[in-house]
Design a protein around this motif. Structure first.
Motif, PDB file in Angstrom:
ATOM      1  N   GLY A  14     -18.551  66.653  62.251  1.00 32.08           N
ATOM      2  CA  GLY A  14     -18.638  65.747  61.220  1.00 32.08           C
ATOM      3  C   GLY A  14     -18.026  66.116  60.208  1.00 32.08           C
ATOM      4  N   PHE A  15     -18.048  67.565  59.934  1.00 34.22           N
ATOM      5  CA  PHE A  15     -17.315  67.910  58.757  1.00 34.22           C
ATOM      6  C   PHE A  15     -16.841  69.412  58.928  1.00 34.22           C
ATOM      7  CE2 PHE A  15     -21.668  69.745  58.014  1.00 34.22           C
ATOM      8  CZ  PHE A  15     -21.205  71.114  57.837  1.00 34.22           C
ATOM      9  N   VAL A  16     -15.911  69.751  57.894  1.00 27.82           N
ATOM     10  CA  VAL A  16     -15.475  71.024  57.688  1.00 27.82           C
ATOM     11  C   VAL A  16     -15.358  71.593  56.263  1.00 27.82           C
ATOM     12  CG1 VAL A  16     -12.939  70.459  57.710  1.00 27.82           C
ATOM     13  CG2 VAL A  16     -13.473  72.694  58.303  1.00 27.82           C
ATOM     14  N   VAL A  17     -15.835  72.680  56.063  1.00 27.49           N
ATOM     15  CA  VAL A  17     -15.721  73.334  54.718  1.00 27.49           C
ATOM     16  C   VAL A  17     -15.271  74.488  55.055  1.00 27.49           C
ATOM     17  CG1 VAL A  17     -17.813  71.955  53.843  1.00 27.49           C
ATOM     18  CG2 VAL A  17     -18.024  74.302  54.733  1.00 27.49           C
ATOM     19  N   LEU A  18     -14.812  75.415  53.844  1.00 24.67           N
ATOM     20  CA  LEU A  18     -14.190  76.811  53.950  1.00 24.67           C
ATOM     21  C   LEU A  18     -15.042  77.653  53.403  1.00 24.67           C
ATOM     22  CD1 LEU A  18     -10.162  76.041  53.243  1.00 24.67           C
ATOM     23  CD2 LEU A  18     -11.451  76.106  55.538  1.00 24.67           C
ATOM     24  N   ALA A  20     -15.621  74.138  45.768  1.00 26.46           N
ATOM     25  CA  ALA A  20     -15.810  75.539  46.087  1.00 26.46           C
ATOM     26  C   ALA A  20     -16.034  75.985  47.592  1.00 26.46           C
ATOM     27  CB  ALA A  20     -16.913  75.838  45.388  1.00 26.46           C
ATOM     28  N   PHE A  21     -15.603  77.224  47.691  1.00 26.44           N
ATOM     29  CA  PHE A  21     -15.796  77.911  49.018  1.00 26.44           C
ATOM     30  C   PHE A  21     -17.379  78.158  49.318  1.00 26.44           C
ATOM     31  CE2 PHE A  21     -11.312  79.826  48.638  1.00 26.44           C
ATOM     32  CZ  PHE A  21     -10.843  78.726  49.298  1.00 26.44           C
ATOM     33  N   TRP A  22     -17.664  77.778  50.602  1.00 31.92           N
ATOM     34  CA  TRP A  22     -19.241  78.026  50.744  1.00 31.92           C
ATOM     35  C   TRP A  22     -19.541  79.505  50.843  1.00 31.92           C
ATOM     36  CZ3 TRP A  22     -21.618  77.867  56.159  1.00 31.92           C
ATOM     37  CH2 TRP A  22     -23.028  77.919  55.972  1.00 31.92           C
ATOM     38  N   GLN A  23     -20.605  79.800  49.850  1.00 33.66           N
ATOM     39  CA  GLN A  23     -20.965  81.177  49.990  1.00 33.66           C
ATOM     40  C   GLN A  23     -22.232  81.198  50.822  1.00 33.66           C
ATOM     41  OE1 GLN A  23     -21.335  82.661  45.839  1.00 33.66           O
ATOM     42  NE2 GLN A  23     -19.477  81.567  45.203  1.00 33.66           N
ATOM     43  N   ALA A  24     -22.142  81.273  52.140  1.00 38.51           N
ATOM     44  CA  ALA A  24     -23.162  81.511  52.983  1.00 38.51           C
ATOM     45  C   ALA A  24     -24.080  82.617  52.767  1.00 38.51           C
ATOM     46  CB  ALA A  24     -22.473  81.586  54.467  1.00 38.51           C
ATOM     47  N   GLY A  25     -25.272  82.347  52.585  1.00 33.06           N
ATOM     48  CA  GLY A  25     -26.352  83.274  52.541  1.00 33.06           C
ATOM     49  C   GLY A  25     -26.685  83.491  51.005  1.00 33.06           C
TER      50      GLY A  25
END
Length: 289
Positions: free
Chosen positions: A61-65, A282-287
């Protein structure tokens, strides 16, 4: 007064898509995107227009970086990290929504990921908006939608944007949003597209958040709304069914469904005036807490 802004678009070379969606600029020379129906993750080089693809194990469905070469793809059973070196997907966030998949997504300026989910058969009322927590779980903030799209977060104005693209909805809402905490208030109608050509699909915020740009799928244009929800600009496109836009250095790109002339291809425009530019997502800051 409503302005028509004519833009010289070029088409990315190579293969197109059946249902192109979710363009995300890496702040360098590449835009990552997905083909939902074709089950592909794609990367287009802006300097050459060359496109490469990888087959996804599920409908994306989507892509983020998370970084320039670290795509994160929302699919049917969760969010997956893709390793370019190993050409392999690894699930990092499980999703157990039976008969559902991820759809739209955005990352706010604090690095927090906002996503939507919907039924595979687009059943009414099964769509929802979620924020991804620091524990890599979904916190649902709105439900009862059908085809949730239009996600964008104006951190400065403390505002979340969302839409429902279903023909029976065709509405854009906003909600007060505490970006630092990932908390939102009740949604209120921002604009209706019921009397306009097209339906509200993917979106992006222009410079300083002054304009909310959204793709009018089946309407062949981008629509620019003021912070007060007033339509002030349209950008005609080379295809009838645009799905989402993303700003790149000095310009923008638009994905589309494979419908009509140039449908399914990515349109690229550079060297645009300031009122047609916007910041990189923005880039995803997972966590992130």
């Amino acid at each position: 007064m409503l302005r028509r802004l004519d833009v010289p678009f070029a088409m990315a070379s190579g293969e197109g898509s059946l249902l192109g969606e979710s363009p995300f600029w890496d702040r360098r020379d590449s835009v990552w995107w997905v083909d939902i129906e074709g089950r592909k993750l794609l990367r287009t080089r802006l300097s050459t227009g060359e496109t490469r693809h990888w087959t996804t194990p599920e409908m994306p469905g989507f892509v983020v970086l998370a970084a320039p070469d670290e795509p994160m793809v929302g699919m049917e059973r969760g969010i997956y990290a893709f390793s370019c070196a190993r050409e392999r997907f690894e699930r990092i966030l499980p999703f157990d929504g039976l008969g559902q998949r991820f759809n739209d997504a955005t990352v706010d300026a604090t690095g927090r990921l906002w996503v939507s989910t919907m039924a595979l058969d687009a059943a009414p009322g099964r769509g929802a908006i979620h924020v991804v927590t620091a524990e890599l779980a979904l916190n649902t903030v709105f439900d009862g939608l059908t085809t949730p799209n239009g996600l964008a977060v104006d951190v400065t104005a403390a505002r979340l944007y969302l839409s429902d693209s279903h023909p029976d909805a065709r509405t854009i809402w906003t909600a007060a949003c505490d970006g630092a905490a990932g908390l939102v208030g009740p949604r209120t109608v921002f604009a209706s597209m019921r009397d306009m050509a097209g339906r509200p699909d993917g979106a992006a915020l222009g410079a300083d958040g002054a304009t909310y740009w959204i793709a009018a799928v089946d309407g062949g244009a981008l629509c620019g709304f003021s912070r007060q929800g007033v339509l002030h600009s349209t950008v005609p496109l080379p295809f009838i069914a645009p799905t989402k836009l993303a700003f790149v250095d000095g310009g923008l790109v638009v994905t589309a469904k494979a419908q009509g002339g140039h449908g399914g291809q990515m349109a690229i425009a550079t060297g645009l005036p300031p009122d047609l530019r916007g910041p990189a997502v923005a880039f995803w800051q997972a966590g992130r807490r």
